[in-house]
Write a protein that holds these residues in place. Structure first.
Motif, PDB file in Angstrom:
ATOM      1  N   VAL A  17      34.690 -11.569  19.909  1.00  0.00           N
ATOM      2  CA  VAL A  17      34.802 -12.278  21.188  1.00  0.00           C
ATOM      3  C   VAL A  17      33.582 -13.163  21.401  1.00  0.00           C
ATOM      4  CG1 VAL A  17      35.039 -12.022  23.687  1.00  0.00           C
ATOM      5  CG2 VAL A  17      36.130 -10.367  22.161  1.00  0.00           C
ATOM      6  N   LEU A  18      33.818 -14.428  21.695  1.00  0.00           N
ATOM      7  CA  LEU A  18      32.750 -15.383  21.984  1.00  0.00           C
ATOM      8  C   LEU A  18      33.037 -16.028  23.330  1.00  0.00           C
ATOM      9  CD1 LEU A  18      30.215 -17.004  21.032  1.00  0.00           C
ATOM     10  CD2 LEU A  18      31.819 -18.712  20.139  1.00  0.00           C
ATOM     11  N   GLY A  40      24.484 -19.804  14.962  1.00  0.00           N
ATOM     12  CA  GLY A  40      23.408 -20.047  15.903  1.00  0.00           C
ATOM     13  C   GLY A  40      23.580 -19.398  17.261  1.00  0.00           C
ATOM     14  N   ARG A  41      24.596 -18.529  17.407  1.00  0.00           N
ATOM     15  CA  ARG A  41      24.889 -17.925  18.708  1.00  0.00           C
ATOM     16  C   ARG A  41      25.149 -16.423  18.565  1.00  0.00           C
ATOM     17  NH1 ARG A  41      29.602 -21.223  21.489  1.00  0.00           N
ATOM     18  NH2 ARG A  41      28.762 -20.157  23.319  1.00  0.00           N
ATOM     19  N   SER A  42      25.234 -15.769  19.706  1.00  0.00           N
ATOM     20  CA  SER A  42      25.563 -14.336  19.732  1.00  0.00           C
ATOM     21  C   SER A  42      27.014 -14.157  20.190  1.00  0.00           C
ATOM     22  CB  SER A  42      24.637 -13.580  20.695  1.00  0.00           C
ATOM     23  OG  SER A  42      23.299 -13.616  20.240  1.00  0.00           O
ATOM     24  N   HIS A  43      27.680 -13.182  19.593  1.00  0.00           N
ATOM     25  CA  HIS A  43      29.043 -12.852  19.996  1.00  0.00           C
ATOM     26  C   HIS A  43      29.188 -11.331  20.012  1.00  0.00           C
ATOM     27  CE1 HIS A  43      29.172 -13.030  15.551  1.00  0.00           C
ATOM     28  NE2 HIS A  43      30.028 -12.029  15.658  1.00  0.00           N
ATOM     29  N   VAL A  50      26.441  -9.360  17.904  1.00  0.00           N
ATOM     30  CA  VAL A  50      25.991  -9.912  16.622  1.00  0.00           C
ATOM     31  C   VAL A  50      25.452 -11.317  16.857  1.00  0.00           C
ATOM     32  CG1 VAL A  50      26.659 -10.571  14.274  1.00  0.00           C
ATOM     33  CG2 VAL A  50      27.731  -8.578  15.372  1.00  0.00           C
ATOM     34  N   THR A  51      24.253 -11.584  16.352  1.00  0.00           N
ATOM     35  CA  THR A  51      23.676 -12.924  16.435  1.00  0.00           C
ATOM     36  C   THR A  51      23.677 -13.548  15.049  1.00  0.00           C
ATOM     37  OG1 THR A  51      22.241 -12.283  18.268  1.00  0.00           O
ATOM     38  CG2 THR A  51      21.659 -14.298  17.071  1.00  0.00           C
ATOM     39  N   SER A  85      26.656 -10.903   5.297  1.00  0.00           N
ATOM     40  CA  SER A  85      25.384 -10.336   5.760  1.00  0.00           C
ATOM     41  C   SER A  85      24.282 -11.393   5.763  1.00  0.00           C
ATOM     42  CB  SER A  85      24.970  -9.167   4.870  1.00  0.00           C
ATOM     43  OG  SER A  85      24.795  -9.595   3.526  1.00  0.00           O
ATOM     44  N   THR A  86      24.403 -12.398   4.909  1.00  0.00           N
ATOM     45  CA  THR A  86      23.383 -13.453   4.840  1.00  0.00           C
ATOM     46  C   THR A  86      23.474 -14.411   6.018  1.00  0.00           C
ATOM     47  OG1 THR A  86      24.747 -14.979   3.534  1.00  0.00           O
ATOM     48  CG2 THR A  86      23.451 -13.345   2.322  1.00  0.00           C
ATOM     49  N   LEU A  87      24.553 -14.333   6.789  1.00  0.00           N
ATOM     50  CA  LEU A  87      24.743 -15.213   7.933  1.00  0.00           C
ATOM     51  C   LEU A  87      24.211 -14.597   9.222  1.00  0.00           C
ATOM     52  CD1 LEU A  87      28.489 -16.219   7.328  1.00  0.00           C
ATOM     53  CD2 LEU A  87      26.442 -17.089   6.173  1.00  0.00           C
ATOM     54  N   VAL A  88      24.017 -13.268   9.203  1.00  0.00           N
ATOM     55  CA  VAL A  88      23.675 -12.535  10.422  1.00  0.00           C
ATOM     56  C   VAL A  88      22.168 -12.392  10.582  1.00  0.00           C
ATOM     57  CG1 VAL A  88      23.893 -10.329  11.614  1.00  0.00           C
ATOM     58  CG2 VAL A  88      25.854 -11.298  10.417  1.00  0.00           C
ATOM     59  N   GLU A  89      21.692 -12.817  11.744  1.00  0.00           N
ATOM     60  CA  GLU A  89      20.261 -12.723  12.046  1.00  0.00           C
ATOM     61  C   GLU A  89      19.895 -11.346  12.569  1.00  0.00           C
ATOM     62  OE1 GLU A  89      17.864 -14.852  15.494  1.00  0.00           O
ATOM     63  OE2 GLU A  89      18.245 -16.224  13.825  1.00  0.00           O
ATOM     64  N   LYS A  90      20.730 -10.802  13.473  1.00  0.00           N
ATOM     65  CA  LYS A  90      20.468  -9.466  14.009  1.00  0.00           C
ATOM     66  C   LYS A  90      21.723  -8.915  14.662  1.00  0.00           C
ATOM     67  CE  LYS A  90      18.769 -11.024  18.534  1.00  0.00           C
ATOM     68  NZ  LYS A  90      17.678 -10.933  19.530  1.00  0.00           N
ATOM     69  N   ILE A  91      21.722  -7.583  14.873  1.00  0.00           N
ATOM     70  CA  ILE A  91      22.805  -6.946  15.612  1.00  0.00           C
ATOM     71  C   ILE A  91      22.206  -6.016  16.656  1.00  0.00           C
ATOM     72  CG2 ILE A  91      24.332  -7.058  13.604  1.00  0.00           C
ATOM     73  CD1 ILE A  91      24.151  -4.006  13.455  1.00  0.00           C
TER      74      ILE A  91
END
Length: 203
Positions: free
Chosen positions: A80-81, A104-107, A132-133, A165-171
């Protein structure tokens, strides 16, 4: 072995990711793919969508298993975004578009879990939410990731347990929830139905 822990677990999902996650708990289980209708009204909230579909999947499998001493586990995951539900992509173009809006965003990732104890018919339903960011991605990175084929059957067009996993900055929240089955939540629900996950280790 007590009666609860002698129960068979039936995973009402054809998802290889959920099967892999459930196997981490060391439980004996079978997989029965649910053929439940997954359509939902547009006005439903994300919580209602995942909880209802998880239960719908479990009920569809339970209907053919109600004479067994078993626990049916159903699950459903959505991304969900800004309040908009992003489902599985219909094609590569859809994957590109989804990743472009997520980058570049969190969802939020919602996963619903439903457990039905048989033959008594006790029903438990719950859900988890993880934020997830995703880092900023160039058009070339998005194109290269889509070309791997990994986004094809994933809600949100990425797999956090794979190259995604390489696309995710943090969770913020449960990692396993993003993969598709929040194990801590499921373990607690199984405990309520008499199956103690930790007690089964080493049997």
């Amino acid at each position: 072995m007590d009666e609860g822990n002698s129960r068979l677990i039936i995973l009402a999902s054809g998802s290889p990711r959920r099967r892999e996650l459930l196997s981490l708990l060391g439980l004996t289980f079978e997989v029965v793919t649910s053929e439940a209708d997954e359509s939902t009204p547009p006005e439903w909230t994300p919580e209602r969508i995942v909880r209802s579909l998880a239960l719908r999947k479990a009920e569809a499998v339970a209907a053919d298993s109600n004479q067994r001493n078993a626990v049916i586990v159903g699950s459903d995951t959505i991304v969900v975004l800004d309040g908009l539900v992003l489902g599985k992509p219909v094609d590569k173009q859809d994957s590109r578009a989804t990743l472009n809006v997520l980058q570049g965003r969190s969802h939020q990732v919602y996963t619903g879990v439903a457990c039905i104890g048989l033959p008594e018919g006790r029903i438990l339903v719950n859900h988890r939410v993880t934020t997830v960011t995703m880092r900023a991605l160039s058009p070339e990175e998005i194109e290269a990731y889509v070309a791997t084929g990994e986004p094809a059957d994933k809600a949100g067009s990425y797999a956090i347990q794979g190259l995604g996993s390489t696309l995710v900055e943090k969770i913020d929240g449960c990692y396993f929830n993003v993969v598709g089955l929040p194990l801590s939540l499921l373990s607690g629900m199984l405990s309520e139905l008499g199956i103690q996950v930790l007690d089964r280790q080493g049997e």
